[in-house]
Write a protein that holds these residues in place. Structure first.
Motif, PDB file in Angstrom:
ATOM      1  N   MET A 153       0.602  -1.011   0.136  1.00  0.00           N
ATOM      2  CA  MET A 153       0.645   0.160  -0.028  1.00  0.00           C
ATOM      3  C   MET A 153       0.798   1.046  -0.205  1.00  0.00           C
ATOM      4  O   MET A 153       1.726   0.888   0.681  1.00  0.00           O
ATOM      5  CB  MET A 153      -1.212   0.001   0.911  1.00  0.00           C
ATOM      6  CG  MET A 153      -1.350   1.299   1.337  1.00  0.00           C
ATOM      7  SD  MET A 153      -2.734   1.013   3.057  1.00  0.00           S
ATOM      8  CE  MET A 153      -1.445   2.413   4.039  1.00  0.00           C
ATOM      9  N   PRO A 154       0.106   1.600  -0.843  1.00  0.00           N
ATOM     10  CA  PRO A 154       1.003   3.801  -0.558  1.00  0.00           C
ATOM     11  C   PRO A 154       1.148   4.480   1.036  1.00  0.00           C
ATOM     12  O   PRO A 154      -0.099   3.503   1.915  1.00  0.00           O
ATOM     13  CB  PRO A 154       0.334   4.585  -1.295  1.00  0.00           C
ATOM     14  CG  PRO A 154      -0.918   3.258  -2.579  1.00  0.00           C
ATOM     15  CD  PRO A 154      -0.651   2.420  -1.469  1.00  0.00           C
ATOM     16  N   TYR A 155       2.086   4.574   1.476  1.00  0.00           N
ATOM     17  CA  TYR A 155       2.408   4.906   2.621  1.00  0.00           C
ATOM     18  C   TYR A 155       2.045   6.296   2.728  1.00  0.00           C
ATOM     19  O   TYR A 155       1.207   6.601   4.084  1.00  0.00           O
ATOM     20  CB  TYR A 155       4.255   5.884   3.067  1.00  0.00           C
ATOM     21  CG  TYR A 155       4.962   5.702   2.681  1.00  0.00           C
ATOM     22  CD1 TYR A 155       5.130   3.827   2.954  1.00  0.00           C
ATOM     23  CD2 TYR A 155       5.923   6.199   1.611  1.00  0.00           C
ATOM     24  CE1 TYR A 155       6.411   2.742   2.634  1.00  0.00           C
ATOM     25  CE2 TYR A 155       7.448   4.993   1.136  1.00  0.00           C
ATOM     26  CZ  TYR A 155       7.506   3.589   2.085  1.00  0.00           C
ATOM     27  OH  TYR A 155       8.408   2.737   2.036  1.00  0.00           O
ATOM     28  N   ILE A 156       0.549   7.331   1.777  1.00  0.00           N
ATOM     29  CA  ILE A 156       0.095   8.343   1.911  1.00  0.00           C
ATOM     30  C   ILE A 156      -1.059   7.693   2.678  1.00  0.00           C
ATOM     31  O   ILE A 156      -2.210   8.715   2.873  1.00  0.00           O
ATOM     32  CB  ILE A 156      -0.149   9.482   1.305  1.00  0.00           C
ATOM     33  CG1 ILE A 156      -0.100   8.561   0.092  1.00  0.00           C
ATOM     34  CG2 ILE A 156       1.140  10.119   0.586  1.00  0.00           C
ATOM     35  CD1 ILE A 156      -0.883   9.470  -1.535  1.00  0.00           C
ATOM     36  N   LEU A 157      -1.531   6.632   2.234  1.00  0.00           N
ATOM     37  CA  LEU A 157      -3.181   6.186   3.018  1.00  0.00           C
ATOM     38  C   LEU A 157      -3.412   6.488   4.460  1.00  0.00           C
ATOM     39  O   LEU A 157      -2.864   6.049   4.833  1.00  0.00           O
ATOM     40  CB  LEU A 157      -3.162   4.899   1.984  1.00  0.00           C
ATOM     41  CG  LEU A 157      -3.624   4.722   1.084  1.00  0.00           C
ATOM     42  CD1 LEU A 157      -4.358   3.443   0.573  1.00  0.00           C
ATOM     43  CD2 LEU A 157      -3.868   6.192   0.252  1.00  0.00           C
ATOM     44  N   ASN A 158      -4.232   6.293   4.826  1.00  0.00           N
ATOM     45  CA  ASN A 158      -4.588   6.127   6.339  1.00  0.00           C
ATOM     46  C   ASN A 158      -5.974   5.486   6.130  1.00  0.00           C
ATOM     47  O   ASN A 158      -6.792   6.622   6.701  1.00  0.00           O
ATOM     48  CB  ASN A 158      -4.569   7.081   7.700  1.00  0.00           C
ATOM     49  CG  ASN A 158      -4.935   7.013   8.704  1.00  0.00           C
ATOM     50  OD1 ASN A 158      -4.587   6.327   8.904  1.00  0.00           O
ATOM     51  ND2 ASN A 158      -5.297   8.266   9.683  1.00  0.00           N
ATOM     52  N   LEU A 159      -5.916   4.479   6.053  1.00  0.00           N
ATOM     53  CA  LEU A 159      -7.931   3.781   6.568  1.00  0.00           C
ATOM     54  C   LEU A 159      -8.325   4.034   7.650  1.00  0.00           C
ATOM     55  O   LEU A 159      -9.513   3.310   7.598  1.00  0.00           O
ATOM     56  CB  LEU A 159      -7.514   2.450   5.564  1.00  0.00           C
ATOM     57  CG  LEU A 159      -7.391   2.482   3.997  1.00  0.00           C
ATOM     58  CD1 LEU A 159      -7.053   1.008   3.804  1.00  0.00           C
ATOM     59  CD2 LEU A 159      -8.007   2.632   3.142  1.00  0.00           C
ATOM     60  N   ALA A 160      -7.452   3.979   8.573  1.00  0.00           N
ATOM     61  CA  ALA A 160      -7.944   4.122   9.939  1.00  0.00           C
ATOM     62  C   ALA A 160      -8.616   5.149  10.584  1.00  0.00           C
ATOM     63  O   ALA A 160      -9.031   5.549  11.718  1.00  0.00           O
ATOM     64  CB  ALA A 160      -7.277   3.457  11.253  1.00  0.00           C
ATOM     65  N   SER A 161      -8.486   6.504   9.212  1.00  0.00           N
ATOM     66  CA  SER A 161      -8.573   7.363   9.916  1.00  0.00           C
ATOM     67  C   SER A 161     -10.361   8.024  10.456  1.00  0.00           C
ATOM     68  O   SER A 161     -10.843   7.946   9.656  1.00  0.00           O
ATOM     69  CB  SER A 161      -7.916   8.672   8.846  1.00  0.00           C
ATOM     70  OG  SER A 161      -8.370  10.337   9.234  1.00  0.00           O
ATOM     71  N   PRO A 162     -10.229   8.921  10.974  1.00  0.00           N
ATOM     72  CA  PRO A 162     -11.225   9.061  11.720  1.00  0.00           C
ATOM     73  C   PRO A 162     -11.842  10.866  11.384  1.00  0.00           C
ATOM     74  O   PRO A 162     -13.178  10.841  11.660  1.00  0.00           O
ATOM     75  CB  PRO A 162     -11.333   9.393  13.170  1.00  0.00           C
ATOM     76  CG  PRO A 162      -9.825  10.623  13.521  1.00  0.00           C
ATOM     77  CD  PRO A 162      -9.318   9.118  12.221  1.00  0.00           C
ATOM     78  N   ASP A 163     -10.889  11.314  10.493  1.00  0.00           N
ATOM     79  CA  ASP A 163     -11.477  12.010   9.503  1.00  0.00           C
ATOM     80  C   ASP A 163     -12.533  12.174   8.353  1.00  0.00           C
ATOM     81  O   ASP A 163     -11.563  11.060   7.414  1.00  0.00           O
ATOM     82  CB  ASP A 163      -9.897  13.037   9.129  1.00  0.00           C
ATOM     83  CG  ASP A 163     -10.362  14.308   8.427  1.00  0.00           C
ATOM     84  OD1 ASP A 163      -9.642  15.943   8.550  1.00  0.00           O
ATOM     85  OD2 ASP A 163     -10.996  14.081   7.233  1.00  0.00           O
ATOM     86  N   LYS A 164     -13.214  12.256   8.040  1.00  0.00           N
ATOM     87  CA  LYS A 164     -14.213  11.887   6.561  1.00  0.00           C
ATOM     88  C   LYS A 164     -13.325  12.181   5.643  1.00  0.00           C
ATOM     89  O   LYS A 164     -13.431  11.358   4.305  1.00  0.00           O
ATOM     90  CB  LYS A 164     -15.061  12.285   6.851  1.00  0.00           C
ATOM     91  CG  LYS A 164     -16.155  12.260   8.414  1.00  0.00           C
ATOM     92  CD  LYS A 164     -17.178  11.374   7.879  1.00  0.00           C
ATOM     93  CE  LYS A 164     -18.323  10.593   8.923  1.00  0.00           C
ATOM     94  NZ  LYS A 164     -17.509  10.141  10.352  1.00  0.00           N
ATOM     95  N   LYS A 165     -12.883  13.369   5.397  1.00  0.00           N
ATOM     96  CA  LYS A 165     -12.757  13.662   4.743  1.00  0.00           C
ATOM     97  C   LYS A 165     -10.997  12.475   3.883  1.00  0.00           C
ATOM     98  O   LYS A 165     -11.110  12.506   2.998  1.00  0.00           O
ATOM     99  CB  LYS A 165     -12.127  15.188   3.678  1.00  0.00           C
ATOM    100  CG  LYS A 165     -11.054  15.853   2.576  1.00  0.00           C
ATOM    101  CD  LYS A 165     -11.127  17.061   2.832  1.00  0.00           C
ATOM    102  CE  LYS A 165     -10.737  17.539   1.380  1.00  0.00           C
ATOM    103  NZ  LYS A 165      -9.316  18.391   2.083  1.00  0.00           N
TER     104      LYS A 165
END
Ligand SMILES: [Zn+2]
Length: 306
Positions: free
Chosen positions: A67-79
């Motif tokens: 996976m690319p480093y930039i993803l955060n699938l756990a983020s609470p931020d909707k955007k």
């Protein structure tokens, strides 16, 4: 036991197969595109079929996509969560078209919302792809800050949801940095036993074989050449001789800051493999070796947590 490396795809994904073969890889890992960019380009059909053909001819397996480093699938931020999900879906579709076996995911950061909330967000992202191909592997992390996946039990929620449809990628450096003393045979066995009992038997499907440039429990994700870090060659001997781990693919994500760095690191692992009868050739592909290029850009940088 198969050994391989993370290969840069700068010269095209088809070239990555040639590079892997010249390094004697029995398996390998790639990023699909620039791991720090949200931008994607559509891959040409010819490029995809050439890659698949080369993989088939080379007998390399598994083919792993990271996976690319930039993803955060756990983020609470909707955007951020929506941006991550959109790119993740593109990645999974592309990885499937390339015939990849595994897709390795960094679990991401809960950004203060707590591990449980982070894992729930991650589960929602994985749900559409959990039972599809390539198989999703969750990678353990060094556990710094709000990063989830530093403790193996963090993954219990996901295994409760998806069972054996998902798997684990065991990064040796990250486990050590998160506080697991995998240099100690008894402690290592304890950890492996707990994973098998609490998550799923046979959950680990891939090893990221990296030595650690930071001490045990530091939480600092820094990779080092095999045998030159805090883990030392002995830690890898324990893994290779282990009845279960010794059958898994070992992929290095060690620094590429020296000429022939990958070749040297793979040779150390294969020498250990030969010592314990898990591998029978130092260069399993039999291809004539050429010099690896010196890569200035390290690929073992900690994921960026959005
Ligand atoms: Zn890793």
């Amino acid at each position: 036991m198969r050994t391989g490396a993370h290969i840069w795809i700068g010269e095209g994904i088809e070239k990555a197969v040639d590079t892997a073969e010249m390094l004697g890889c029995g398996c390998f890992q790639i990023f699909l595109q620039n791991p720090r960019s949200w931008k994607r380009r559509k891959r040409a059909d010819e490029e995809i079929s050439a890659f698949k053909k080369s993989v088939k001819r080379s007998n390399i397996k598994p083919v792993v996509v990271h996976m690319p480093y930039i993803l955060n699938l756990a983020s609470p931020d909707k955007k951020i969560a929506a941006m991550s999900q959109a790119l993740f879906e593109k990645e999974m579709i592309e990885a499937e078209s390339l015939g990849a076996d595994y897709y390795v995911i960094h679990p991401g950061s809960h950004r203060g919302a707590g591990i449980e909330a982070g894992m729930k967000n991650l589960a929602a992202s994985l749900r559409p792809f959990a039972a599809s191909s390539p198989r999703i592997l969750l990678e353990n992390t060094a556990g710094q800050g709000n990063t989830i996946g530093g403790r193996w039990e963090d993954f219990a929620y996901l295994f409760g949801r998806f069972g054996n449809d998902i798997g684990l990628c065991f990064d040796t450096a990250h486990a050590f940095q998160a506080g697991y003393n995998i240099k100690d045979e008894e402690k290592l066995n304890e950890m492996l036993g707990a994973i098998s009992t609490n998550l799923a038997p046979g959950a680990i499907l891939l090893i990221h074989a990296n030595d650690s440039a930071s001490p045990m429990g530091s939480g600092l994700d820094r990779h080092q050449h095999i045998g030159r870090g805090y883990l030392g060659e002995e830690a890898f001997e324990l893994l290779v001789k282990d009845a279960y781990c010794g059958t898994l693919p070992f992929i290095i994500e060690t620094p590429k800051s020296e000429i022939n760095a990958d070749r040297k690191n793979l040779e150390i692992l294969r020498t250990i493999g030969m010592k314990y009868g898990k591998i029978n050739k130092l260069n399993p592909s039999g291809k004539k070796a050429i010099l690896d290029k010196k890569m200035v850009r390290p690929h073992n940088v900690t994921s960026i947590n959005l």
